[in-house]
Structure formats: C-alpha cells, structure tokens
Design a protein around this motif. Structure first.
Motif, short mmCIF file in Angstrom:
data_model
loop_
_atom_site.label_atom_id
_atom_site.label_comp_id
_atom_site.label_asym_id
_atom_site.label_seq_id
_atom_site.Cartn_x
_atom_site.Cartn_y
_atom_site.Cartn_z
N LEU A 150 -2.79 -4.25 3.25
CA LEU A 150 -3.45 -5.52 2.99
C LEU A 150 -4.03 -5.56 1.58
N LEU A 269 0.57 -14.27 6.07
CA LEU A 269 0.33 -13.32 7.17
C LEU A 269 0.56 -13.96 8.53
N ILE A 351 -4.79 -10.10 12.60
CA ILE A 351 -3.40 -9.66 12.66
C ILE A 351 -3.10 -9.00 14.00
N PRO A 365 3.49 -8.49 10.09
CA PRO A 365 3.93 -9.64 9.29
C PRO A 365 4.93 -9.20 8.22
#
Length: 399
Positions: A150, A269, A351, A365
């Motif tokens: 991330l 995402l 997520i 993702p």
C-alpha cells in the motif's frame, strides 16, 4: 563707601549701615543654605522616587511579558474561520458530496477484518500486553507485505505529481525532552521543513508526499476496543501542499486536487466509499474546510473514515512563518493544504473486508499484485504458533 558715609553722616550712621549689611549678608547666607537644603532634599527625594519607579518598572516589564505571552497563547487557540459552504453543527450534519463505487453484495455473512486476519495468521492483536500494551498489533507475512504494498503503490502513484520526503523516525527521552511529543501525522514534519522559509511565487504550488509512522493516544472510550481501526501507532502516506494567496482561491483548488488523488487511489483499490463535507464542529482549529473519505467496511456493517483532506489557509503559515516571495520581492504568508493518501491500518480493514471470499481468502486488488507478489492471500500452509502462556482459556469438564 562706609568711610564717606562716616564723614558725611557721622560714625553712628556708618555703624548702623554696617550692621544692616551684615544682617543682610547673614540672611542671604541663610536663604542660600535653605535653598541648598531644599534642592538637596528635592534631589534625594527625586532619586529615591526614581529608584522606586525603576524597581516598579522592572516588575511591570516582567508582568507585561507574562501577559503578552498569555495573550499570544490564547490568541493561538482561536480557530480559523470556516468556509461559507461548510455545514454548521456536529458530525451528524456532514454532507455527502459524492458516493463512489458499488457496495458489494455477499452470498455469505462477511467477517470482520480481525477475524479474517487471525484466521489467515496475518494479524495478531491478542496477548500483547507484555510487548506494548493495549491497541497494539503485529502484521505478519502477507499482512506486513500488504502494508508495504500500500505504501509503495501510493508513493509510486504520487511521485510523478509531488515531491517525495523520506519517512521520519522519532526517538524521545522524556527526561531530556519533556515538552516534545510524537507526531500524529506526517504533516507535522513536512510543515516544519518549510518553517521560516519563503518559496518563490513561480514555484507554487508546492506538492509534497511523506511516508511516516504516526502516533495517536486513542484514549480508552470503549469504542473499537479491538482491531486496527483505533491503534496507537501506524504508518501513513500524507500529502502536504503550499500555495500562494493571490486570488484567495489557490488553496481551495489544491484541496480539490488532493481529493481527486485520494479518489483515484481508493477507486483503484476497488473500494466503495463516500466523500463528506465535514461540518464546523469537526474541522479542528486549523481548517477552513475539510473533506473526509469513508469506505464501506462490510464486516463492521458501516462506513469508516480512511482519509481526510483539509484546507488550512494561512493558519499554519502564520504560526510557522511559511511565506512566499512575490515578483516584486515582497513576502506574504502562504496557504497550506494537507490530505491523507493512505492510512495503512484502516485501508487494510477496507481491503480485507471488501475483498474476502467465502473460503476465507482475500482477493488482492489488481494494482497491488505486483507489489504483493500474489493474487490471493490464502490460509497458511504452516501450523501457526501456539500460545502456551499462563492465561489459558478455562476448560469446562463434564461431570
């Protein structure tokens, strides 16, 4: 003169005149002495009065300095003004500006991120009091890699549009630095970079991004006692901008630009989120306007804040002496804007809960797969470590 007087008027008249002259001289002497004494007393009195005034002034100067400091500190507490479009009231008055993406429908009951993380052995939060107390956590394996993915993805996405700052490391000894605190956001360190400096007008706006560890008190109010939503320390990627104030609209335009970048990140995402125009009681002292972004978290069954963006106009620059130089050489206070690009723990929550599968795995993702090195976060093939400490769960024996 007395000889001629004696010759003309006699010795008696001369003696009388001499006596008068002596009396006059004596009186003059006395008068002169009295004047001297009066002047001496006046001088002495004036000197003593001057000393008293000087002493009093010394006390008043100290008091004046203390009052000025108190007045300045009180003035610093005055909040920035608010934008006329900002809703008035508390959090309940937040206005939904935009709803992005679709809420995912599940054919099973979605789990919370902590349950998911524990089953995949990527999050550990239990039995950590001996390490760092309540609201602490470990990210392990794919969980740790997801954090770095991330951060790196966000930094790579932003590096073509902003200047990158290195992360800031904090190490404080309270016995030597009693007045220093750990920063709650990377904005603090980057704003300090511009403190007591002036940026040339032609180089504005300056857009920067910083990756840093942040620290929050998160006092125990009973809200979110477990999980990653409220933790004491976390990694965050923060955007910070410095603009001019020629038309009064520059900082508002940069705020909109930062919000667009946030939306681009969270859309990539595949998260469902909403943008909120936050009301007056949620702005905090520096901000004239603030947008919050809340992602839908299926396991929690509600939206949760994952990001915010604030326009602070000249509130920070006046306190930090951040200026910009106009074409004629004049200096003016700059405007500052900040925005969270990625607060790792809360983005991890969104997520894990959004992309969970019925089998308990996580579909990564697409934009993160290159960084994470996998398409699916699967259950571990190893046997997770087993707790053998003293606080074993009570076992109920049948009679």
């Amino acid at each position: 003169g007395l000889v001629n007087m004696a010759r003309k008027y006699g010795l008696t008249a001369a003696k009388r005149t001499l006596k008068k002259e002596k009396q006059c001289t004596c009186v003059k002497t006395i008068v002169s002495y009295v004047h001297y004494r009066l002047k001496l007393e006046e001088y002495t009195s004036a000197r003593e009065e001057g000393r008293a005034i000087r002493k009093k002034l010394g006390q008043l100067y100290v008091q004046e300095g203390e009052l000025e400091k108190e007045h300045y500190c009180r003035a610093l507490r005055l909040p920035n003004r608010t934008h006329p479009s900002v809703p008035i009231g508390d959090e309940s008055q937040a206005r939904v500006v935009e709803l992005v993406g679709e809420k995912r429908e599940f054919d099973f009951k979605p789990k919370g991120h902590l349950e998911i993380g524990e089953s995949l052995d990527i999050i550990r939060q239990r039995r950590l009091a001996h390490v760092s107390g309540h609201r602490s956590y470990y990210l392990r394996g794919a969980g740790a890699r997801l954090q770095f993915a991330l951060q790196n993805y966000t930094m790579d996405l932003l590096q073509k549009r902003v200047t990158i700052f290195a992360s800031v490391v904090y190490s404080l000894d309270p016995s030597h630095f009693p007045d220093l605190n750990l920063a709650g956001t990377g904005e603090v360190g980057v704003a300090g970079y511009f403190m007591d400096h002036a940026v040339n007008l032609k180089d504005l706006p300056v857009r920067t991004v910083c990756s840093s560890t942040c620290y929050r008190a998160e006092t125990d109010t009973g809200r979110e006692p477990w999980g990653l939503y409220r933790v004491h320390h976390f990694n965050k990627v923060e955007m910070f901008g410095v603009t001019s104030n020629e038309t009064g609209e520059e900082s508002s335009q940069l705020l909109d630009e930062f919000v667009m970048l946030q939306k681009e990140i969270f859309s990539s995402l595949k998260l469902h989120f909403r943008v909120l125009d936050m009301p007056t009681q949620e702005l905090g002292p520096p901000a004239i306007r603030k947008y919050d972004i809340e992602a839908w978290m299926p396991g929690r069954g509600s939206f949760g804040e994952i990001s915010s963006a604030s326009n602070c106009t000249d509130y920070q620059s006046r306190r930090l002496n951040i200026l910009y130089e106009e074409n004629d050489g004049n200096l003016k206070y700059a405007h500052t804007v900040n925005a969270t690009a990625c607060a790792v723990p809360r983005t991890v929550i969104a997520i894990l809960e959004t992309h969970q599968t019925k089998e308990g795995t996580i579909l990564v993702p697409e934009v993160l797969r290159h960084y994470l090195g996998m398409e699916v976060i699967d259950k571990p093939k190893y046997t997770p470590i087993k707790y053998i400490g003293p606080n074993q769960p009570k076992r109920h024996t049948s009679k």
